[in-house]
Design an enzyme around this catalytic site. Structure first.
Site, PDB file in Angstrom:
ATOM      1  N   HIS A  91       0.458  -0.734   0.145  1.00 45.43           N
ATOM      2  CA  HIS A  91       0.046   0.503  -0.017  1.00 45.43           C
ATOM      3  C   HIS A  91       1.051   1.334  -0.141  1.00 45.43           C
ATOM      4  O   HIS A  91       1.904   1.476   0.534  1.00 45.43           O
ATOM      5  CB  HIS A  91      -1.216   0.061   1.311  1.00 45.43           C
ATOM      6  CG  HIS A  91      -1.814   0.970   1.481  1.00 45.43           C
ATOM      7  ND1 HIS A  91      -3.328   0.943   0.548  1.00 45.43           N
ATOM      8  CD2 HIS A  91      -1.817   2.797   2.190  1.00 45.43           C
ATOM      9  CE1 HIS A  91      -3.783   2.130   0.710  1.00 45.43           C
ATOM     10  NE2 HIS A  91      -2.816   3.290   0.741  1.00 45.43           N
ATOM     11  N   CYS A  92       0.657   2.288  -1.391  1.00 37.15           N
ATOM     12  CA  CYS A  92       2.269   2.881  -1.385  1.00 37.15           C
ATOM     13  C   CYS A  92       1.028   4.590  -0.609  1.00 37.15           C
ATOM     14  O   CYS A  92       0.186   5.088  -1.204  1.00 37.15           O
ATOM     15  CB  CYS A  92       1.969   3.117  -2.551  1.00 37.15           C
ATOM     16  SG  CYS A  92       3.339   4.699  -2.597  1.00 37.15           S
ATOM     17  N   PRO A  93       1.595   5.046   0.267  1.00 38.20           N
ATOM     18  CA  PRO A  93       1.389   5.905   0.616  1.00 38.20           C
ATOM     19  C   PRO A  93       1.432   7.058   0.354  1.00 38.20           C
ATOM     20  O   PRO A  93       0.244   8.473  -0.227  1.00 38.20           O
ATOM     21  CB  PRO A  93       2.025   6.644   2.445  1.00 38.20           C
ATOM     22  CG  PRO A  93       3.145   5.864   2.131  1.00 38.20           C
ATOM     23  CD  PRO A  93       2.645   4.692   1.198  1.00 38.20           C
TER      24      PRO A  93
END
Length: 413
Positions: free
Chosen positions: A173-175
């Protein structure tokens, strides 16, 4: 008999995940979509400053060889924004949730292993293994059961705790993009990181060239006088280590057919990777092969409430209800017209509290009478009134027996 108790809504309106939908469900973002605006500022502001600086300093002074530099810089910026938006706004490969847990395998029913655990509270009668083996390219791969989605995750899928979804070929999950990276947006994520790297290198190099040309080769004097170019050089130097390192790392993952999750969890460098097909095939899989279609139609109409299945026979009434709310309603006597049928009058008029008290009293009496030394309260009170406070135990016992037998027959022991 099946009845729909809710109104028809689109799937994205009743979706259980943490995603945020826009444009009527056509765009799907992660719950941290706000970070996307911060990422846009980090890219767009320096690029815009660079283009304006080039236009003011060079183009206006008829330095025609900077026209291509201006066009390339603006083109890379726009392309980078497009890849960022596509990565963040599309379905990464969300696995549809199941409304019912999978059927248990008979082979697992007879097994008694630590992996056998109860599935969630909605189906306490069902016992499923936490993991099971599937074959992938001749290799046995363990897939886990997801309690949230009530299904066995496909190979390479994992449940994202931030988006609250199982995602196919889950990478991370890429912030920075506010979205999960999975099978349907991994290609665009890599194009975004690589374009950002190229843009940083391009601005960094052109800024140095501009400084050199500004005072005819007097570099130190140009550095002292051109603060904007100095800031762009430092900014791009710091940023390129991050996005450049990310690009190189993911290129390695693509060539070896790994995901970030698998690389950190399974360490395929130390054991055989069942998904590795050779570097050329691995590159084709990411950049050439067709991206699979989404498994969810978020604009499709669905029924908001769960369907309630009812059997015609009254004795199986309680067992046939599918939700805990309905069970509470039938116990409280409120299960009537809203659910499509009413209870018989004899069941509606029952005093459940009184029945429960009677059962408790009956259990208590049965428990006490099982004690051979137990005397009911009425006998103890009668004994105290009749015998009094005499000291002779035998005299009290004989007197009590004669008095009690005269009014109430007792079985002789």
């Amino acid at each position: 008999m099946e009845q729909e108790t809710g109104k028809s809504k689109r799937l994205y309106q009743v979706w259980s995940g943490s995603n945020k939908f826009f444009c009527g469900g056509r765009l799907i973002f992660g719950p941290d979509v706000g970070s996307l605006f911060f990422t846009v500022l980090l890219i767009a502001v320096p690029a815009l400053v660079f283009c304006v600086k080039v236009y003011v300093d060079k183009v206006r002074h008829h330095a025609n060889h900077w026209y291509p530099i201006l066009i390339i810089g603006a083109g890379l910026t726009v392309l980078d924004m497009i890849f960022l938006f596509i990565t963040s706004s599309r379905d990464p490969g969300i696995v549809p949730r199941s409304s019912n847990p999978p059927e248990s395998d008979d082979n697992y029913d007879t097994m008694n292993t630590p992996s056998m655990e109860w599935v969630n509270g909605r189906t306490p009668h069902l016992k499923l293994p936490r993991t099971k083996d599937v074959l992938v390219n001749g290799h046995a791969i363990k897939v886990k059961y997801c309690d949230t989605c009530m299904l066995y995750r496909p190979p390479r899928a994992s449940h994202c705790s931030i988006c609250n979804n199982c995602v196919q070929r889950f990478d991370h999950h890429c912030p920075w993009v506010g979205q999960c990276i999975g099978i349907r947006n991994y290609r665009f994520f890599y194009l975004f990181t690589s374009t950002s790297t190229i843009l940083c290198i391009f601005v960094f190099t052109c800024s140095w060239v501009r400084l050199y040309e500004q005072h005819h080769g007097r570099l130190l004097k140009s550095i002292a006088n051109d603060i904007i170019s100095d800031i762009l050089i430092v900014y791009c130097f710091v940023a390129v280590w991050f996005v450049g390192g990310l690009t190189i790392f993911h290129f390695y993952l693509i060539c070896t057919n790994q995901t970030t999750y698998e690389n950190f969890r399974y360490k395929y460098d130390k054991k055989e990777n069942p998904y590795h097909q050779g570097m050329i095939q691995n590159l084709n899989e990411v950049f050439v092969h067709k991206i699979p279609a989404s498994l969810n139609d978020f604009r499709a109409f669905v029924v908001e409430d769960e369907h309630m299945m009812m059997e015609p026979s009254t004795p199986n009434l309680v067992r046939s209800l599918t939700t805990s709310k309905e069970k509470i309603d039938i116990e409280s006597g409120k299960f009537t017209e809203d659910n499509g049928f009413s209870l018989p009058e004899i069941l509606q008029n029952l005093d459940y509290d009184e029945l429960e008290d009677d059962l408790k009293r009956k259990e208590s009496v049965e428990k006490n009478y099982s004690d051979p030394y137990y005397l009911p309260a009425e006998i103890r009170n009668y004994m105290q009134k009749t015998v009094g406070d005499g000291n002779d135990e035998e005299e009290k016992s004989d007197e009590f027996t004669r008095s009690f037998k005269s009014t109430r027959s007792l079985p002789e022991v």
